[in-house]
Design an enzyme around this catalytic site. Structure first.
Site, PDB file in Angstrom:
ATOM      1  N   ASP A 133      45.490  15.182   4.513  1.00 55.15           N
ATOM      2  CA  ASP A 133      44.495  14.831   3.505  1.00 55.15           C
ATOM      3  C   ASP A 133      43.689  13.649   4.006  1.00 55.15           C
ATOM      4  O   ASP A 133      44.183  12.829   4.789  1.00 55.15           O
ATOM      5  CB  ASP A 133      45.148  14.486   2.169  1.00 55.15           C
ATOM      6  CG  ASP A 133      44.163  14.513   1.003  1.00 55.15           C
ATOM      7  OD1 ASP A 133      43.076  15.123   1.142  1.00 55.15           O
ATOM      8  OD2 ASP A 133      44.456  13.919  -0.045  1.00 55.15           O
ATOM      9  N   GLY A 134      42.454  13.592   3.575  1.00 50.82           N
ATOM     10  CA  GLY A 134      41.582  12.466   3.866  1.00 50.82           C
ATOM     11  C   GLY A 134      41.103  11.860   2.565  1.00 50.82           C
ATOM     12  O   GLY A 134      41.051  12.544   1.534  1.00 50.82           O
TER      13      GLY A 134
ATOM     14  N   GLU B 248      39.201  13.854   6.664  1.00 53.35           N
ATOM     15  CA  GLU B 248      39.865  15.164   6.582  1.00 53.35           C
ATOM     16  C   GLU B 248      40.056  15.743   7.986  1.00 53.35           C
ATOM     17  O   GLU B 248      41.137  16.213   8.331  1.00 53.35           O
ATOM     18  CB  GLU B 248      39.047  16.137   5.718  1.00 53.35           C
ATOM     19  CG  GLU B 248      38.897  15.731   4.271  1.00 53.35           C
ATOM     20  CD  GLU B 248      40.130  15.992   3.403  1.00 53.35           C
ATOM     21  OE1 GLU B 248      41.173  16.441   3.921  1.00 53.35           O
ATOM     22  OE2 GLU B 248      40.038  15.731   2.191  1.00 53.35           O
TER      23      GLU B 248
ATOM     24  N   ASP C 266      43.400  20.300   1.436  1.00 55.47           N
ATOM     25  CA  ASP C 266      42.562  20.546   0.259  1.00 55.47           C
ATOM     26  C   ASP C 266      41.077  20.454   0.619  1.00 55.47           C
ATOM     27  O   ASP C 266      40.221  20.468  -0.248  1.00 55.47           O
ATOM     28  CB  ASP C 266      42.919  19.601  -0.891  1.00 55.47           C
ATOM     29  CG  ASP C 266      42.668  18.136  -0.559  1.00 55.47           C
ATOM     30  OD1 ASP C 266      42.089  17.821   0.506  1.00 55.47           O
ATOM     31  OD2 ASP C 266      43.065  17.285  -1.373  1.00 55.47           O
TER      32      ASP C 266
ATOM     33  N   HIS D 223      45.084  17.445  -5.934  1.00 51.79           N
ATOM     34  CA  HIS D 223      45.511  16.832  -7.199  1.00 51.79           C
ATOM     35  C   HIS D 223      46.011  17.880  -8.190  1.00 51.79           C
ATOM     36  O   HIS D 223      45.711  17.822  -9.379  1.00 51.79           O
ATOM     37  CB  HIS D 223      44.373  16.005  -7.794  1.00 51.79           C
ATOM     38  CG  HIS D 223      43.766  15.063  -6.805  1.00 51.79           C
ATOM     39  ND1 HIS D 223      44.399  13.916  -6.373  1.00 51.79           N
ATOM     40  CD2 HIS D 223      42.606  15.133  -6.109  1.00 51.79           C
ATOM     41  CE1 HIS D 223      43.640  13.308  -5.477  1.00 51.79           C
ATOM     42  NE2 HIS D 223      42.553  14.022  -5.294  1.00 51.79           N
TER      43      HIS D 223
ATOM     44  N   ASP E 191      47.775  12.496   0.012  1.00 52.40           N
ATOM     45  CA  ASP E 191      46.733  11.751  -0.702  1.00 52.40           C
ATOM     46  C   ASP E 191      47.168  10.296  -0.876  1.00 52.40           C
ATOM     47  O   ASP E 191      46.367   9.376  -0.666  1.00 52.40           O
ATOM     48  CB  ASP E 191      46.465  12.396  -2.063  1.00 52.40           C
ATOM     49  CG  ASP E 191      45.409  11.639  -2.844  1.00 52.40           C
ATOM     50  OD1 ASP E 191      44.238  11.635  -2.418  1.00 52.40           O
ATOM     51  OD2 ASP E 191      45.762  11.024  -3.868  1.00 52.40           O
TER      52      ASP E 191
END
Length: 154
Positions: free
Chosen positions: A9-10, A47, A69, A124, A134
């Protein structure tokens, strides 16, 4: 080939702004987490850098299931956009320059080493791997020892 599960994740505060990435690598009972923060960058760069960092952390060619994501990363690869940009000297179909070319040039050779299946997960949405990444990414972005994103030119 060893089978490895990866979550990436970024995150970016401001976009552009302070950013970070989080990575989880899982092989059998082993799990490794990696993160880093940057003083000025974009979410898409983080990302991509998360995916690059994860694949570079592998010591040998692996079969990888990579969860992200990021529609930007996933769609660019699975829909073949990035390969089209590369063939067209990094120009998109709308005749505008592709972004983050430095990172795409770093990622594409890694995809030839490893057999990677990209899986999009809704961010999320209570996916434990994505939620942890995250947390790693946002914590890294909020840290005191931020790196300089040498490729960011905003």
């Amino acid at each position: 080939m060893k089978s490895v599960t990866i979550y990436t994740d970024g995150a970016c505060s401001g976009n552009p702004g302070k950013g970070g990435y989080g990575v989880i690598l899982i092989y059998g009972k082993y799990k490794k987490e990696i993160s880093a923060g940057y003083s000025q960058t974009t979410n898409n760069r983080m990302e991509l850098l998360g995916v690059i960092t994860a694949l570079k952390a592998l010591n040998e060619p692996c079969e990888v299931k990579l969860y992200s994501d990021s529609k930007y990363v996933i769609d660019s690869i699975t829909k073949g956009w990035v390969y089209s940009w590369q063939r067209k000297n990094w120009i998109k179909s709308d005749k505008k320059p592709a972004q983050n070319v430095d990172l795409w040039k770093e990622l594409l050779p890694l995809l030839k080493i490893h057999r990677v299946e990209f899986v999009w997960v809704k961010g999320h949405a209570d996916n434990p791997g994505n939620e942890r990444c995250d947390f790693l990414a946002t914590s890294a972005a909020a840290g005191d020892e931020l790196l300089e994103d040498m490729g960011y030119n905003g």
